[in-house]
Design a protein around this motif. Structure first.
Motif, PDB file in Angstrom:
ATOM      1  N   ASP A 101      96.676 -75.334 -55.181  1.00  0.00           N
ATOM      2  CA  ASP A 101      97.208 -74.101 -55.677  1.00  0.00           C
ATOM      3  C   ASP A 101      95.929 -73.093 -55.814  1.00  0.00           C
ATOM      4  O   ASP A 101      96.172 -71.980 -55.420  1.00  0.00           O
ATOM      5  CB  ASP A 101      97.397 -74.447 -57.336  1.00  0.00           C
ATOM      6  CG  ASP A 101      97.905 -73.428 -58.131  1.00  0.00           C
ATOM      7  OD1 ASP A 101      98.697 -72.499 -57.470  1.00  0.00           O
ATOM      8  OD2 ASP A 101      97.901 -73.355 -59.285  1.00  0.00           O
ATOM      9  N   GLU A 120      96.498 -69.259 -53.933  1.00  0.00           N
ATOM     10  CA  GLU A 120      95.977 -68.160 -54.597  1.00  0.00           C
ATOM     11  C   GLU A 120      94.969 -67.308 -53.751  1.00  0.00           C
ATOM     12  O   GLU A 120      95.283 -66.192 -53.611  1.00  0.00           O
ATOM     13  CB  GLU A 120      95.286 -68.473 -56.009  1.00  0.00           C
ATOM     14  CG  GLU A 120      96.545 -68.832 -56.893  1.00  0.00           C
ATOM     15  CD  GLU A 120      95.947 -69.400 -58.505  1.00  0.00           C
ATOM     16  OE1 GLU A 120      94.812 -68.550 -58.711  1.00  0.00           O
ATOM     17  OE2 GLU A 120      96.554 -70.072 -59.273  1.00  0.00           O
ATOM     18  N   LYS A 129      95.656 -63.623 -52.118  1.00  0.00           N
ATOM     19  CA  LYS A 129      94.784 -62.436 -52.292  1.00  0.00           C
ATOM     20  C   LYS A 129      94.603 -61.849 -50.909  1.00  0.00           C
ATOM     21  O   LYS A 129      94.213 -60.957 -50.807  1.00  0.00           O
ATOM     22  CB  LYS A 129      93.753 -62.796 -53.260  1.00  0.00           C
ATOM     23  CG  LYS A 129      94.205 -63.220 -54.656  1.00  0.00           C
ATOM     24  CD  LYS A 129      93.096 -63.621 -55.684  1.00  0.00           C
ATOM     25  CE  LYS A 129      93.644 -63.823 -57.095  1.00  0.00           C
ATOM     26  NZ  LYS A 129      92.406 -64.374 -57.853  1.00  0.00           N
TER      27      LYS A 129
END
Length: 100
Positions: free
Chosen positions: A88, A92, A96
């Motif tokens: 996870d 992320e 980004k």
């Protein structure tokens, strides 16, 4: 073109042959851990699980005899939750970095 093999699988009534069961399917083998659902896909060693956060699939983790891994780093994790959180976090950061 549809091959005879794909027709045979498509016509099968055995739920174990459907490897892309959603976590809501009553035939899915689901493991719930804090904030995530792991849905068994296939394999003996490693066993492959799709990881869901809320209602979105974020990736795949693998259960080996002695450890868990997530395929995005070279770490071996003792717990499924640790491999899932590592996946996870990676997703992320990757999301980004694409946004810039």
């Amino acid at each position: 073109m549809i091959s005879p093999f794909s027709l045979q699988v498509a016509q099968s009534d055995d739920p174990r042959e459907r490897i892309l069961l959603p976590p809501t399917d009553p035939n899915a083998e689901v493991m719930e851990i804090t904030g995530y659902k792991l849905v068994y896909v296939n394999g003996a060693c490693p066993r492959n699980y799709r990881v869901y956060k809320a209602h979105s699939m974020i990736g795949v983790i693998f259960q080996h005899i002695t450890h868990w891994s997530n395929g995005v780093d070279s770490l071996r994790y003792a717990q499924a939750l640790d491999a899932t959180v590592g996946l996870d976090d990676f997703m992320e950061v990757a999301g980004k970095s694409r946004a810039f």
